[in-house]
Design an enzyme around this catalytic site. Sequence first.
Site, PDB file in Angstrom:
ATOM      1  N   HIS A  28       3.737   1.937  -3.323  1.00 12.52           N
ATOM      2  CA  HIS A  28       4.539   0.675  -3.448  1.00 12.52           C
ATOM      3  C   HIS A  28       4.967   0.177  -4.927  1.00 12.52           C
ATOM      4  O   HIS A  28       5.650  -0.560  -5.183  1.00 12.52           O
ATOM      5  CB  HIS A  28       3.812  -0.186  -2.631  1.00 12.52           C
ATOM      6  CG  HIS A  28       2.605  -1.137  -3.252  1.00 12.52           C
ATOM      7  ND1 HIS A  28       1.379  -0.721  -3.213  1.00 12.52           N
ATOM      8  CD2 HIS A  28       2.574  -1.913  -4.078  1.00 12.52           C
ATOM      9  CE1 HIS A  28       0.426  -1.540  -3.673  1.00 12.52           C
ATOM     10  NE2 HIS A  28       1.065  -2.200  -4.502  1.00 12.52           N
ATOM     11  N   ASP A  42      -0.336   5.192   0.742  1.00 11.66           N
ATOM     12  CA  ASP A  42       0.327   4.556  -0.294  1.00 11.66           C
ATOM     13  C   ASP A  42      -0.209   5.015  -1.520  1.00 11.66           C
ATOM     14  O   ASP A  42      -0.455   4.172  -2.672  1.00 11.66           O
ATOM     15  CB  ASP A  42      -0.150   3.036   0.016  1.00 11.66           C
ATOM     16  CG  ASP A  42       0.481   1.995  -1.061  1.00 11.66           C
ATOM     17  OD1 ASP A  42       1.597   2.400  -1.395  1.00 11.66           O
ATOM     18  OD2 ASP A  42      -0.167   1.070  -1.636  1.00 11.66           O
ATOM     19  N   GLY A  95      -0.531  -6.495 -10.160  1.00 13.82           N
ATOM     20  CA  GLY A  95      -0.313  -5.793 -11.291  1.00 13.82           C
ATOM     21  C   GLY A  95      -1.636  -4.851 -11.485  1.00 13.82           C
ATOM     22  O   GLY A  95      -1.415  -3.615 -12.161  1.00 13.82           O
ATOM     23  N   ASN A  96      -2.549  -5.098 -10.613  1.00 15.95           N
ATOM     24  CA  ASN A  96      -3.799  -4.049 -10.732  1.00 15.95           C
ATOM     25  C   ASN A  96      -3.655  -2.811  -9.857  1.00 15.95           C
ATOM     26  O   ASN A  96      -4.380  -2.006  -9.689  1.00 15.95           O
ATOM     27  CB  ASN A  96      -5.051  -4.861 -10.150  1.00 15.95           C
ATOM     28  CG  ASN A  96      -5.798  -5.428 -11.202  1.00 15.95           C
ATOM     29  OD1 ASN A  96      -6.020  -6.637 -11.143  1.00 15.95           O
ATOM     30  ND2 ASN A  96      -6.326  -4.658 -12.116  1.00 15.95           N
ATOM     31  N   SER A  97      -2.549  -2.926  -8.844  1.00 16.18           N
ATOM     32  CA  SER A  97      -2.222  -1.798  -8.098  1.00 16.18           C
ATOM     33  C   SER A  97      -2.065  -0.652  -8.793  1.00 16.18           C
ATOM     34  O   SER A  97      -1.230  -0.433  -9.732  1.00 16.18           O
ATOM     35  CB  SER A  97      -1.090  -2.244  -7.207  1.00 16.18           C
ATOM     36  OG  SER A  97      -0.999  -3.313  -6.182  1.00 16.18           O
ATOM     37  N   THR A 141      -5.359  -0.843  -4.291  1.00 13.02           N
ATOM     38  CA  THR A 141      -4.089  -0.773  -3.759  1.00 13.02           C
ATOM     39  C   THR A 141      -3.896  -2.203  -3.095  1.00 13.02           C
ATOM     40  O   THR A 141      -2.604  -2.382  -2.798  1.00 13.02           O
ATOM     41  CB  THR A 141      -4.423   0.245  -2.530  1.00 13.02           C
ATOM     42  OG1 THR A 141      -2.931   0.415  -2.000  1.00 13.02           O
ATOM     43  CG2 THR A 141      -5.085  -0.128  -1.582  1.00 13.02           C
ATOM     44  N   ALA A 142      -4.724  -3.134  -2.764  1.00 16.18           N
ATOM     45  CA  ALA A 142      -4.269  -4.369  -2.005  1.00 16.18           C
ATOM     46  C   ALA A 142      -5.445  -5.000  -1.925  1.00 16.18           C
ATOM     47  O   ALA A 142      -6.601  -5.103  -2.455  1.00 16.18           O
ATOM     48  CB  ALA A 142      -3.757  -4.013  -0.334  1.00 16.18           C
ATOM     49  N   ILE A 143      -5.101  -6.462  -1.752  1.00 17.57           N
ATOM     50  CA  ILE A 143      -6.008  -7.626  -1.678  1.00 17.57           C
ATOM     51  C   ILE A 143      -5.752  -8.342  -0.381  1.00 17.57           C
ATOM     52  O   ILE A 143      -4.713  -8.439   0.265  1.00 17.57           O
ATOM     53  CB  ILE A 143      -6.013  -8.604  -2.961  1.00 17.57           C
ATOM     54  CG1 ILE A 143      -4.290  -9.316  -3.126  1.00 17.57           C
ATOM     55  CG2 ILE A 143      -6.217  -7.718  -4.045  1.00 17.57           C
ATOM     56  CD1 ILE A 143      -4.461 -10.217  -4.103  1.00 17.57           C
TER      57      ILE A 143
END
Length: 384
Positions: free
Chosen positions: A122, A152, A224-226, A242-244
């Site tokens: 993503h 992902d 931005g950490n993704s 990848t997600a939070i």
Amino acid sequence: MKRTWLLFSQTVTILVAAYFVVATLKPEWLGRGPLRSGSAVALFEAPSESRRAEPAPGSLSAAARKAAPAVVSINTSKAVHHPRSNDPWFQFFFGDQGSQAQTGLGSGVIISPSGYILTNNHVVDGADEIEVALNDGRRTSGKIIGTDPETDLAILKIDLDKLPVIVLGNSDGLLVGDQVLAIGNPFGVGQTVTSGIVSALGRNQLGINTFENFIQTDAAINPGNSGGALVDVNGNLLGINTAIYSRSGGSMGIGFAIPVSTAKQVLEGIVQDGQVRRGWIGVEPNDLTPELAETFGVKATRGVIITGVLQNGPGAQAGLRPGDVITQVGGKDVGNVSELLTAVSALKPGPAVPFAVLRHEERTDVNVTPGLRPRQSPVRRQPG
């Protein structure tokens, strides 16, 4: 007498003045520490040093120094056209809107000296231009080698020499409570390191990806950490952030990372074959519930019930039927749909594999020859 008293008073005055001068400028001559302005307390300070020779006890600075150089910032841009930009009436009233650049921000991890970078799909999905910024200040364009929307993950490649490379760790050996670091570029402020612990393992059924086996951590992960790195206390890569879970868009202490074991499979498949080859049997699975068990007349209490079978698919050709309860794939137990998907996807298309099946009250083995799983569309998510 007056003369003697005058001489005494002058001598005392000179001595008191000298004492105050020495006490102010050279207090160490009097065995006292330096005084701060406006303070009556003597303070003792360590010598000023630009950097400690050794990290403080319990510090994770060594892990950060080892892993951080291999974590990059990824900036993307893509042209966005108004959906009615070609409509003559729209152009008459609003003029030619042209295309507008939409920018994106994420992170990535250099995993090979030849320039391969792991990141999230993503982060780069639909990008026209990709810029990769290294921690040492170098910038270059990145090329998409392949993507895997179902996990992902995406693989980029850059052409630079003397690249810092991260060391791959063992995500299968993780335990809840292990210390971890999350490294990335949140909100574009620059490379940032946060720390936490492994909060849970094997998180699935979150609706984030098709194949879910997440490491959950409370190390702060923000937009931005993704695509950034989740590393252990030795600086070895454990996962790709990848997600939070968030109600505000920022970190709430629940972040998810894709295990490096999954990332390695995706990397090898894309680099060697141009795609990730996964097994597929063409059935519609559901978690076994008392209602479904009653509907299909089965006595099983654990496993995955098949509610539909694709005509002429691998499962139908092997003899699987609606109402069958799959309890094992290749000798490994499966207890829910997520576990079945993971087990089947790990199979190589071609060789037959035994499936343990409960049909009504009887156990039987069905040899299924997996096919190649069709490519699926990505799932929408709350990005990290």
